[in-house]
Design an enzyme around this catalytic site. Sequence first.
Site, PDB file in Angstrom:
ATOM      1  N   GLY A  30       0.774  -1.133  -0.032  1.00 54.74           N
ATOM      2  CA  GLY A  30       0.085   0.093  -0.124  1.00 54.74           C
ATOM      3  C   GLY A  30       0.903   1.126   0.026  1.00 54.74           C
ATOM      4  O   GLY A  30       2.026   1.043   0.178  1.00 54.74           O
ATOM      5  N   SER A  31       0.026   2.596  -0.071  1.00 57.04           N
ATOM      6  CA  SER A  31       0.793   3.703  -0.095  1.00 57.04           C
ATOM      7  C   SER A  31       1.469   3.929   1.233  1.00 57.04           C
ATOM      8  O   SER A  31       2.255   4.833   1.077  1.00 57.04           O
ATOM      9  CB  SER A  31      -0.163   4.770  -0.655  1.00 57.04           C
ATOM     10  OG  SER A  31      -1.263   4.791   0.181  1.00 57.04           O
ATOM     11  N   ALA A  86      -3.267  -0.440   6.640  1.00 54.03           N
ATOM     12  CA  ALA A  86      -4.755  -0.919   7.270  1.00 54.03           C
ATOM     13  C   ALA A  86      -5.619   0.303   6.438  1.00 54.03           C
ATOM     14  O   ALA A  86      -5.482   1.468   6.421  1.00 54.03           O
ATOM     15  CB  ALA A  86      -4.951  -0.980   8.521  1.00 54.03           C
ATOM     16  N   GLY A  99      -7.908  -3.059   1.165  1.00 55.97           N
ATOM     17  CA  GLY A  99      -8.116  -1.972  -0.142  1.00 55.97           C
ATOM     18  C   GLY A  99      -7.147  -2.043  -1.126  1.00 55.97           C
ATOM     19  O   GLY A  99      -7.575  -1.659  -2.350  1.00 55.97           O
ATOM     20  N   GLY A 100      -6.079  -2.573  -1.095  1.00 59.59           N
ATOM     21  CA  GLY A 100      -5.137  -2.807  -2.342  1.00 59.59           C
ATOM     22  C   GLY A 100      -4.991  -4.267  -2.866  1.00 59.59           C
ATOM     23  O   GLY A 100      -4.586  -4.438  -3.655  1.00 59.59           O
ATOM     24  N   GLU A 106      -1.450 -10.950   2.705  1.00 63.72           N
ATOM     25  CA  GLU A 106      -1.297 -10.145   3.738  1.00 63.72           C
ATOM     26  C   GLU A 106      -1.789 -10.984   5.130  1.00 63.72           C
ATOM     27  O   GLU A 106      -0.846 -11.209   6.157  1.00 63.72           O
ATOM     28  CB  GLU A 106      -2.003  -8.894   3.938  1.00 63.72           C
ATOM     29  CG  GLU A 106      -1.373  -7.921   2.923  1.00 63.72           C
ATOM     30  CD  GLU A 106      -2.276  -6.687   2.567  1.00 63.72           C
ATOM     31  OE1 GLU A 106      -1.795  -5.702   2.174  1.00 63.72           O
ATOM     32  OE2 GLU A 106      -3.481  -6.685   2.995  1.00 63.72           O
TER      33      GLU A 106
HETATM   34  C1  5RP Z   1      -3.641  -3.802   0.808  1.00 61.41           C
HETATM   35  C2  5RP Z   1      -3.939  -3.219   2.053  1.00 61.41           C
HETATM   36  C3  5RP Z   1      -3.186  -1.870   2.604  1.00 61.41           C
HETATM   37  O1  5RP Z   1      -2.422  -2.124   3.575  1.00 61.41           O
HETATM   38  C4  5RP Z   1      -4.218  -0.812   2.823  1.00 61.41           C
HETATM   39  O2  5RP Z   1      -5.447  -0.832   1.655  1.00 61.41           O
HETATM   40  C5  5RP Z   1      -3.786   0.377   3.272  1.00 61.41           C
HETATM   41  O3  5RP Z   1      -3.330   1.079   2.167  1.00 61.41           O
HETATM   42  P1  5RP Z   1      -2.691   2.490   2.119  1.00 61.41           P
HETATM   43  O4  5RP Z   1      -1.651   2.607   2.980  1.00 61.41           O
HETATM   44  O5  5RP Z   1      -2.611   2.785   0.884  1.00 61.41           O
HETATM   45  O6  5RP Z   1      -4.012   3.427   2.456  1.00 61.41           O
HETATM   46  O7  5RP Z   1      -4.482  -3.696   2.842  1.00 61.41           O
HETATM   47  O8  5RP Z   1      -4.349  -4.844   0.338  1.00 61.41           O
END
Ligand code: 5RP
Length: 227
Positions: A30-31, A86, A99-100, A106
Site C-alpha cells: 500500500g501507499s 490498514a 483496499g489494495g 497479507e
Molecule cells: C492492501 C492493504 C493496505 O495495507 C491498505 O489498503 C492500506 O493501504 P494504504 O496505506 O494505501 O492506505 O490492505 O491490501
Amino acid sequence: MLSQEEMKRAAGEYAAQLIKPGFVTGIGTGSTVYYFIHALAGRVKEGLDIKATVTSKQSATLAQELGIIITDLNNIDNIDITVDGADEVDNKLQLIKGGGGALLQEKMVAAASHRLVIIADDKKVVNRLGKFPLPVEVIPYGWKQTRKHIAGLNCTKIVLREKESIPFITDHGHYILDCHFEEIEDPRQLSIQLNSIPGVVENGLFINMASEIIIGKPDGSIHTISK
Ligand code: 5RP
C-alpha cells in the site's frame, strides 16, 4: 499541519527504525508501506542485514528495485516482524485490510509473524469498523452465488471490484467483493461467518493479529496503540 501523505510517510519511516539486524521482516502493501519500503531500503543500503518476505507482487517489485532481496514464505520458518498498512483500525487493534487487494497474502504473512505492526495516518482510526467496505476475496467460479450468501449476512451493498472496467484480479487469481456493512457489531463473528461460505477465500477482517498500531498525527507526532 501535516498532509495525509506526510502522516503516512512519518508512520512508515518510524516503523523502519523498528527493524533490527538479522530480523526476518514481512513487508506489507500500500501507499503507507511505500514509505516504509523506501526507508528500509535506505537502511539496507547502509548495511542492515535482514531477510525479507512480501505480501504482494507490487511490494516485491518495489523492494527489489530498491535493493531488498526477497525470500519466499515457504523458505521462512517464522517472521520476527511484519509492517503493513490498514484501511480501518479500532482501538482494540482490530483491522479492515484489503483496499489494495492483497489481503490473502497479507493475512498469511501476518499469521506467520511474531509481531504485526500496522502503520497508518490518523484518518484510518474509527470507533467501530465497517464504514470502509469490507474486501472479501472470492473464487471467480460461481461468484454470484457467493455474493448471494454474503448478502444474507446483513450486507447492504456488494460491489465486484473492477480495474479499467473489467474485474480486478488478485495476485492469486481471485475476485474481490467490496461489502458494505456500514457498522460491524461483532468483527470476529462476521469473519468466521464469511470464511464459512463456499467460494470465499479470505476476508479483510484482521482479528487479534496486530501487536501495535503506529499512527502519524497531523501535528507531526507519532501515536502508538498497543495491547
Ligand atoms: C492492501 C492493504 C493496505 O495495507 C491498505 O489498503 C492500506 O493501504 P494504504 O496505506 O494505501 O492506505 O490492505 O491490501
